[in-house]
Structures are given as C-alpha cells and as structure tokens.
Design an enzyme around this catalytic site. Structure first.
Site: not given
Ligand code: BGC
Length: 771
Positions: A357-358, A488, A601-602
């Site tokens: 999804w990035d 996550e 986390k984000q």
């Molecule tokens: C992130 C995801 C991301 C993936 C690839 C993961 O650590 O939590 O949001 O899509 O890394 O960049």
C-alpha cells in the site's frame, strides 16, 4: 546512528574502507534506472561480507510459502524479485594473483555517489610490493536513456609497479537469493555464447519462465590509446568472460570500458533474445561511453529540473532530501504499467521487491507532483490490471459478487503475504487504492480515468467494504471487526477508526462517481454495468446504509477519535517513558507485550486525518495529534513523515522539523540499524511530502492548488518544484517572503496563505510572509 558518509549537497562520499559496513554502503550507493538496479557490489573479487544484488524490474520467482501453521486463504508463494545474473564483474590479477579486496592491502579507498548525474565511482589504491602501488578508478551507471544498458569505465594505473595486469570482465549467472525460502536457486541457464570481445548468457527463471539475456562487451585502452590484444575466452556453466593480460610499466594506465545489455522476455521475444542482445551490444559499443554518459546525464538533468528540493542553511537536510529524490527516481520511471515500487526498490531483497500500500499512500503523491501525469497513471493502471486477481483474492476469503480485496503484497495481483493478522486483516490497503484514484484526478483533472478505469476498481472495493462490514443489532451500527490498522502493533481489533473512515469515504466516492458517469457518459456507464454486473438496486441502497450507520470509535471527554474500540482500556503512557535501551520495542519486547501496550508503530488515526484533513478543523487535528504523537514509537519508516505533516498543519514547526529529521536521513544515518537489507524507498516519498505538503503546505482543495508555507528556524530558505494540472512551478520560501515561479507555458492560479495569486507563464511573484 552511523555517520560515515560525508555531508555534501549532491554527493554521498564514503572515505576510507569500512568492510564492517560494506552491506550498508552497498545499499546506500545502489544505482538503478527503473528497469534494473544494482547494489554497490564491487566489480573486483571480494570474499568479505556482501549482499549481491542485481535486479530486473518485473522478473520474479514465486517462492513457495514457508509458515509454521498453515491457514486457509494463505497464498501458495511469496513473489520475489530476483538477484539476477551479475554483469558488473571485472576480476583483476596482478602478476598472476587475483586481487581480493577483503585481503589485499588497501592504502586509500573512496566511494562516491553522484546524485546529480546518476553515477557511482570507486577509487582505491593498493600496495603490491614495497613502495609500489596500483590505483584503481571505476565509474558505473545504469543508463537512464537506454535502460537495458549498464556501463563501467574501469582503470588501473601503475605507480612504480612493473609486471602483468590481467583484467577479466565477465558475466556470472550462477546467482542466488539470500532470502530463498528453501535455499533453492531460481535460475537455469538456457544458452551461452562467448567469443573474443563479448559474452552472453541466456537464463530462465524456474516456474515463472522469464528469459533474461545478459551480455557484455568491452574495449581496452592503454595510456588513452586503443589497445588491441588477444583475449582468452572463458566459457563454462553459467559463466562467460574474457581475460586480457597486459604488461605495464610505472605510470601506465589501462582503461577498460565494459558495456552490459540486459534484455528480458518481459519486453523481447524469447527466441530472439540472444540475437537482440548481440545487436544491443554492438549498438552500445558503437555509441561509446562518452555519448552514453552525456545522454544519461541529460535525463537526470530533466528529472532534477522537475523534482529538486533546495535547502539553504542545512547541508545534512539538503543531502538527505536529494538522496531520497534520487533513489525514488532510480526505482520507478513510470514507463511500464506492469512495474511498481517495492519498499526497498532495487536495493535489497527484503519485502521481495513487491508492491505494498506504500505505493498509493506515499509514492504516488510524490510522482503526481514531480513527474508527468503518465507516471502516476501507470501506477493506477497497475492496480486496474489486477482487479480480476483482487476479486479472486477476495473469493478465496469467502467474499462474493465481484468484491475486490487488493493484496497486501503482490507482484502480479495475487496476494503473497502470509501472516493472518496482515493478509486477512490489514484491509485498509483497499482504501488507499481507492483514495489514489481520487488523488490522481484532483491533481491532474483527468476525469476520463474514472470513466475508463477507476470506477470499475471503486465498485470492486466498495462491494468488499459492504460485505466486510457487519451489522450490530446491539449497537444499531455497522462494524468492521477483526482488523489490523496501519499500526501493526495492534492486531485483530474492532473498528479501526482509519479503516472505517476509508471504507465510508470509498462508498460515498463510488456512489458519487456512479451517478456522474451515468449522467455524463451513459454508454460507458452501461459498459461498466456489464463488466462488473453492478446492480444499482440493491447495491446502492446497501452502501448508503453503511455510510449512514457506520460506527466510529470516539472519546467524548477528550474529543479524540479512537484508534479502535477499547483503546482507552489500555494503560496510556507516553513513549518517552520507554527506557532507551528497550527501543526499538520490536527488537526488545515480546509480541504479546507490544500488543497489550498503548504504543503505536506508525501513523494510524493521524494517517486518516492526513488524508481527510479538510473535513476537520485545526483544533480537532491538534487534539488528536497531541494524544497520539506522544504514544507513537515511529518504528515504521512510514510514520514520522505523516506526523511531521500533521505537526505542520497545526503550525507546530518545531515538532514538524524534529519529526522531519527522523525521516530525512533515516537511511543515510541508519537510524533503524537495517540499511544493510536495503533502503526505505517508499518512505523516502514520505520525506518529500513532509517538505512539500508539510512545510510548504501544498494541497488541492476544490480543484484549487494552495500553499501555506512555514520554514524551519534552522533553514535560511528552501524551494521545491511541484505540478498541478500540467503546470510545473517552483515555490521558494525564506523567513520573509515566498516566491512562486511558473515554469510552464500556461497561466498559474495558486492560493498562497488563502489569497489568490496569478502567475504568468515563465513569470514569478513575490508574496510577503504574514506575521
Ligand atoms: C509497515 C507497513 C508497510 C511495510 C512495507 C511495515 O513495517 O508497517 O505499513 O507497508 O512495512 O514498507
């Protein structure tokens, strides 16, 4: 934080040989051209630690899934972009002894990445016997004008040495992926030819049956004059090379120009690959290094003219942002709708080189604002072409009637991810893909995209949201249960605010566009109905119910959106209370402890506020920012950039700058101790957004482009380029004024701090900064 690279506006320089950091440097100094990529592995033999990485976009292998506990719905394989035949190799022997950079006595060593012109250089000297040295220089690039061509100019100069030097340019197709699940090799040789002056190997990938022909040719100069000499031809399984042995005296210099052509069955017919490569090698040799280099450099000039960010007064920030822009453009050029952007691009194996999804959430906004609209359009078309596969992915999980669940990780549309809490639950990815269509149209004004492609995707995604939502008789609300949001560090939660918000937005946006297309283009509307089997009655009415009655977790006392149901039952504490030695928590805490904690986390709720900021007033954004920022550990590279943008929105420039710094030099300073695995390409786009959308305040509202610039205290000025509806412009900001320059041949209408500003074609306007 490692800072072995020198600060420079356009260069990355590693001075001195740091074998303990070789993997990191191999990632940092990677080169690419959208079609292929190459880690900064040495041309010479090196027995030290290294991650060999030569990648060809779109050439992948479906590596059989390896999991401890199989769950229905898991994909059979993880698609991996492969470590492809190595074209850079040049072995060097001195008086018959092959030099090994891991054991030879190195006197000086320098690696330079020139981001302005797109090349990698290496200079080193070695001691061959007392007082006698050899100096080596190599420069290589992957041509931006002829993407199937790689070039190396390699020279050795004798300083006091007399004897023989043998140079052996070769292609080695005996390559593996370090991350192969079962240690398997993914390539098989199909054909090989070698003669004096050139060599070609055709290899094919197992299972996927991609054919790749890797060829090389070269010419040799001694003291700048062509040196014609008999070469010994080497040809054995998966290896072709030529060895040229030359007697040298002190002061002599040998220069070898090695040209490689890499063609694959993605673009060429399998049966003609060998002859096509022969032809490309000949054309390349005829053209020669200088012309190829000039053409390559011109392409980089064009890229920088549309995408450069200049920062005055902060060299570390300047180098950081250019490094990010450089790598993004090396990874994706938008010429081929079958290709996409892996989180690590061409710089490592992690994440398999696959699409996340990035792409839609981070990379697409960057390309939308810096490149021709075809580039972003191709990113959208990639997903459009995967609609059928996404419907199958959803069917595998029990959804019906054309509901589409786009994969969390993919190369060809099929889901590759196999952690249940992500594969099945991190469904917000579907929303990012829907939002990307909206984002593309608001930037470009290309409404036809909706009619031609977008609406079918939106219908598939909306059907998924409708089926995924469930009605709670108890609460008389729709729920989306059992999900993982962008954060996550929480799994299997109910009603992630971000996911529910995106679901409802997608449903409304789809309905709005169904009505529009139906009215404006009835013929196409009928075709869409036919293709999708869309049944307005009852589908539209169902969707309206979900829109009206979705549950959104909210804390009435704090007036903040809740990341998910029950979030307030956690022990809430600021992340600064986590002892430094326990950070990052994902490397120190058990998963169980992470899941129960409040730490994020984000960006999650803030990711939603970022997408839909115009729906919320500044006070709402501020309350949510203050609440969530304190608990966010930013252990995803995609996090700090969004928080930085939101800090800019609430005009907290100090915080915005602090967060920006975390993202800008993430890889150069290796904050997360993982650069050896590859760079964080997709997060680099987030860094750029933190400047342009954050500090610059660029946004598009109601088809109007706005900027609202702020400037960090430390910077004297900064400027960025951006596009809106085909108009390229530059915004320059200092502490007193803003200068808008219109670089296009159309009139630009832009809103600066809310006031309309008209700038003539090729003209500029200065606006005083309000106090
Ligand atoms: C992130 C995801 C991301 C993936 C690839 C993961 O650590 O939590 O949001 O899509 O890394 O960049």
């Amino acid at each position: 934080m490692k800072t072995c690279y020198k600060k420079n506006e356009w260069l990355i320089v590693e001075d001195g040989f740091h074998p303990e950091m070789n993997r990191e440097s191999e990632s940092i100094f990677s080169i690419g051209n959208g079609y292929m990529g190459q880690r900064a592995n040495f041309e010479e033999f090196y027995s030290g630690d290294s991650l060999q990485g030569t990648y060809i976009a779109g050439v992948y292998y479906p590596d059989k899934t390896r999991v401890g506990w199989w769950k229905n719905g898991y994909p059979e394989y993880f698609a991996k972009v492969l470590n492809a035949p190595k074209w850079i190799g040049i072995d060097v022997s001195v008086n018959g002894k092959r030099i090994d950079l891991a054991s030879v006595k190195i006197i000086s060593f320098k690696r330079i990445l020139n981001m302005k012109e797109g090349w990698l250089e290496k200079h080193f000297s070695i001691s061959v016997s007392s007082g006698k040295t050899l100096e080596f220089h190599s420069r290589r690039f992957l041509s931006m004008s002829e993407p199937d061509i790689g070039v190396i100019k390699y020279s050795v100069r004798s300083d006091g040495f007399e004897g023989t030097i043998e140079l052996k340019p070769y292609i080695d197709a005996d390559v593996k992926n370090e991350d192969a699940n079962y240690g398997m090799k993914f390539w098989k040789e199909v054909d090989r030819e070698a003669c004096e002056g050139s060599g070609i190997i055709v290899s094919r990938t197992l299972k996927t049956d991609f054919y790749v022909a890797t060829g090389m040719c070269y010419n040799l100069f001694k003291n700048q004059k062509p040196h014609v000499i008999k070469a010994s031809v080497i040809s054995r399984d998966e290896y072709v090379g030529n060895a040229v042995k030359v007697n040298v005296k002190p002061g002599d210099e040998l220069t070898l120009f090695k040209y490689a052509a890499v063609l694959s069955s993605l673009n060429n017919s399998k049966t003609k690959l060998l002859s096509d490569v022969r032809k490309r090698l000949k054309e390349t040799l005829d053209k020669g290094y200088n012309t190829l280099f000039i053409e390559h450099r011109k392409e980089w000039d064009k890229i920088w003219a549309c995408s450069d960010v200049e920062i005055k007064g902060d060299i570390a920030a300047q180098q950081g942002i250019r490094f990010n822009i450089f790598h993004l453009n090396q990874t994706y050029t938008g010429k081929d709708e079958r290709l996409n952007i892996g989180p690590k691009g061409f710089t490592g194996e992690k994440y398999g080189g696959s699409t996340y999804w990035d792409t839609e959430a981070f990379a697409l906004p960057f390309f939308l604002k810096t490149a021709d609209q075809k580039v972003a359009r191709n990113l959208l078309l990639y997903r459009y072409k995967h609609l059928g596969a996404s419907i199958k992915n959803a069917e595998k999980l029990g959804f019906k009637n054309g509901a589409a669940l786009y994969p969390m990780v993919t190369i060809n549309g099929e889901e590759c991810h196999n952690e249940w809490e992500i594969t099945f639950e991190e469904i917000h990815r579907n929303g990012a893909i829907a939002f990307a269509i909206y984002n593309y149209i608001r930037h470009t004004g290309d409404k036809d995209y909706m009619t031609d492609y977008g609406l079918e995707v939106l219908i598939g995604i909306s059907r998924f949201w409708w089926q995924r939502a469930s009605w709670s008789e108890d609460k008389k609300k729709y729920m989306i249960l059992g999900v993982t949001g962008p954060n996550e560090y929480e799994n299997n939660v109910n009603n992630n605010w971000y996911t529910n918000t995106l679901a409802v937005w997608t449903l409304s946006y789809t309905l709005e566009n169904i009505a529009r297309v139906k009215k404006e283009n009835p013929a196409r509307y009928r075709m869409i109905i036919k293709n999708t089997g869309f049944n307005a009655e009852p589908e539209e009415a169902n969707w309206v119910q979900v829109i009206k009655k979705m549950h959104f977790p909210f804390d009435a006392s704090r007036k903040v959106f809740l990341q998910q149901d029950g979030f307030l039952d956690k022990v809430l504490m600021p992340a600064e209370e986590i002892p430094a030695e326990e950070r990052p928590i994902n490397q120190h805490w058990s998963w169980d402890r992470i899941l129960r904690s409040c730490f994020i986390k984000q960006a999650d709720v803030l990711q939603g506020l970022y997408l839909f900021e115009d729906k919320y007033d500044t006070a709402t954004i501020k309350r949510n920012f203050d609440f969530y920022e304190s608990m966010t550990v930013h252990e995803s590279s995609l996090s700090a950039c969004i928080h930085s943008i939101m800090a800019s929105r609430i005009r907290n420039i100090g915080k915005a700058y602090e967060l920006y710094l975390r993202t800008a030099r993430l890889d150069l300073d290796d904050y997360n101790h993982e650069v050896g695995d590859g760079l964080h390409i997709t997060s680099m786009a987030g860094t750029w957004l933190a400047i342009v959308e954050g500090f610059g305040g660029m946004k598009i509202v109601d088809s109007k482009v706005q900027v609202h610039p702020l400037i960090p205290e430390k910077w004297t000025s900064y400027s960025f380029h951006a596009r809106f509806r085909g108009i390229l412009f530059e915004v320059k900001v200092n502490h007193k004024e803003i200068i808008i320059t219109n670089l296009s041949d159309k009139q630009l209408k832009i809103y600066v701090y809310g006031k309309e500003c008209q700038v003539n074609s090729q003209g500029w306007k200065m606006i005083k900064k309000p106090n």
